[in-house]
Design a protein around this motif. Structure first.
Motif, PDB file in Angstrom:
ATOM      1  N   GLU A   6     -39.596  -4.121   4.278  1.00 54.17           N
ATOM      2  CA  GLU A   6     -37.919  -3.975   3.876  1.00 54.17           C
ATOM      3  C   GLU A   6     -37.587  -4.523   2.749  1.00 54.17           C
ATOM      4  OE1 GLU A   6     -38.345  -4.714   8.589  1.00 54.17           O
ATOM      5  OE2 GLU A   6     -38.986  -5.518   6.666  1.00 54.17           O
ATOM      6  N   TRP A  36     -34.765   1.681  12.460  1.00 56.47           N
ATOM      7  CA  TRP A  36     -33.925   0.517  12.049  1.00 56.47           C
ATOM      8  C   TRP A  36     -33.186  -0.041  13.260  1.00 56.47           C
ATOM      9  CZ3 TRP A  36     -34.418  -1.461   7.430  1.00 56.47           C
ATOM     10  CH2 TRP A  36     -34.819  -0.451   6.204  1.00 56.47           C
ATOM     11  N   ARG A  38     -31.169  -3.939  14.150  1.00 57.94           N
ATOM     12  CA  ARG A  38     -30.379  -5.239  13.341  1.00 57.94           C
ATOM     13  C   ARG A  38     -30.256  -6.300  14.540  1.00 57.94           C
ATOM     14  NH1 ARG A  38     -24.611  -2.665  12.014  1.00 57.94           N
ATOM     15  NH2 ARG A  38     -23.870  -2.442  14.124  1.00 57.94           N
ATOM     16  N   ARG A  45     -31.044  -8.242  19.675  1.00 53.38           N
ATOM     17  CA  ARG A  45     -31.449  -7.113  18.511  1.00 53.38           C
ATOM     18  C   ARG A  45     -30.963  -5.510  19.216  1.00 53.38           C
ATOM     19  NH1 ARG A  45     -37.505  -5.731  17.572  1.00 53.38           N
ATOM     20  NH2 ARG A  45     -37.099  -4.744  19.668  1.00 53.38           N
ATOM     21  N   VAL A  48     -30.129   0.677  15.456  1.00 53.91           N
ATOM     22  CA  VAL A  48     -29.127   1.216  14.431  1.00 53.91           C
ATOM     23  C   VAL A  48     -29.239   2.969  14.545  1.00 53.91           C
ATOM     24  CG1 VAL A  48     -28.241   1.299  12.304  1.00 53.91           C
ATOM     25  CG2 VAL A  48     -28.870  -1.004  13.439  1.00 53.91           C
ATOM     26  N   ASP A  92     -21.325  -5.408  10.354  1.00 55.48           N
ATOM     27  CA  ASP A  92     -22.414  -4.843  10.112  1.00 55.48           C
ATOM     28  C   ASP A  92     -23.490  -6.202   9.680  1.00 55.48           C
ATOM     29  OD1 ASP A  92     -20.998  -2.161   8.767  1.00 55.48           O
ATOM     30  OD2 ASP A  92     -22.085  -2.082  10.542  1.00 55.48           O
ATOM     31  N   TYR A  96     -31.843  -6.698   9.101  1.00 55.83           N
ATOM     32  CA  TYR A  96     -32.124  -5.288   9.533  1.00 55.83           C
ATOM     33  C   TYR A  96     -33.628  -5.313   9.339  1.00 55.83           C
ATOM     34  CZ  TYR A  96     -27.294  -3.803   9.620  1.00 55.83           C
ATOM     35  OH  TYR A  96     -26.033  -3.549   9.727  1.00 55.83           O
ATOM     36  N   CYS A  98     -37.260  -2.777  10.147  1.00 52.85           N
ATOM     37  CA  CYS A  98     -37.787  -1.408  10.162  1.00 52.85           C
ATOM     38  C   CYS A  98     -39.048  -1.538  11.060  1.00 52.85           C
ATOM     39  CB  CYS A  98     -38.130  -0.951   8.757  1.00 52.85           C
ATOM     40  SG  CYS A  98     -39.054   0.598   8.568  1.00 52.85           S
TER      41      CYS A  98
END
Length: 125
Positions: A6, A36, A38, A45, A48, A92, A96, A98
């Motif tokens: 990422e 994804w 976050r 966790r 998203v 937000d 993050y 992946c």
């Protein structure tokens, strides 16, 4: 073997935008569902967004908290999945991640075999 990395995180002001990249090597990401996630400090966790493989229907899903603000997309030529994030909010803020392989159950990717190391996103004025 699939490897994913990422990038694209950073510090932006509320209302700003970022584009996160999930770049793959070894195998085409088109064959995999990609999700994804976050994780904010002190929180679990959370999923998203998730996009089905291109050989499936390629459909994208979003958590309610990001729907209308985030867009997940594939770039087959660059073997990359992007997460375009607009109208960013302080909530937000998170690392993050992946992940790839497995399957999308709505906006959450399950049973992913491949994960990246994460990229920090901080939304603050």
């Amino acid at each position: 073997q699939l490897r994913i990395v990422e990038s694209g995180g950073g510090l932006v002001q509320p209302g700003g935008s970022l584009r996160l990249s999930c770049a793959a090597s070894g195998v085409s990401l088109d064959y995999y569902a990609v999700g994804w996630f976050r994780q904010a400090p002190g929180k679990e966790r959370e999923g998203v967004s998730c996009i089905q493989s291109s050989v499936n229907d390629g459909r994208a899903y979003y958590a309610d908290s990001v729907k209308g603000r985030f867009t997940i997309s594939r770039d087959s030529a660059n073997n990359t999945v992007y997460l375009e994030m607009n109208s960013l909010k302080p909530e937000d803020t998170a690392v993050y991640y992946c992940a790839a392989d497995g399957y999308c159950s709505g906006y959450v990717l399950f049973r992913a075999d491949y994960r990246g190391q994460g990229t920090q996103v901080t939304i603050s004025s």
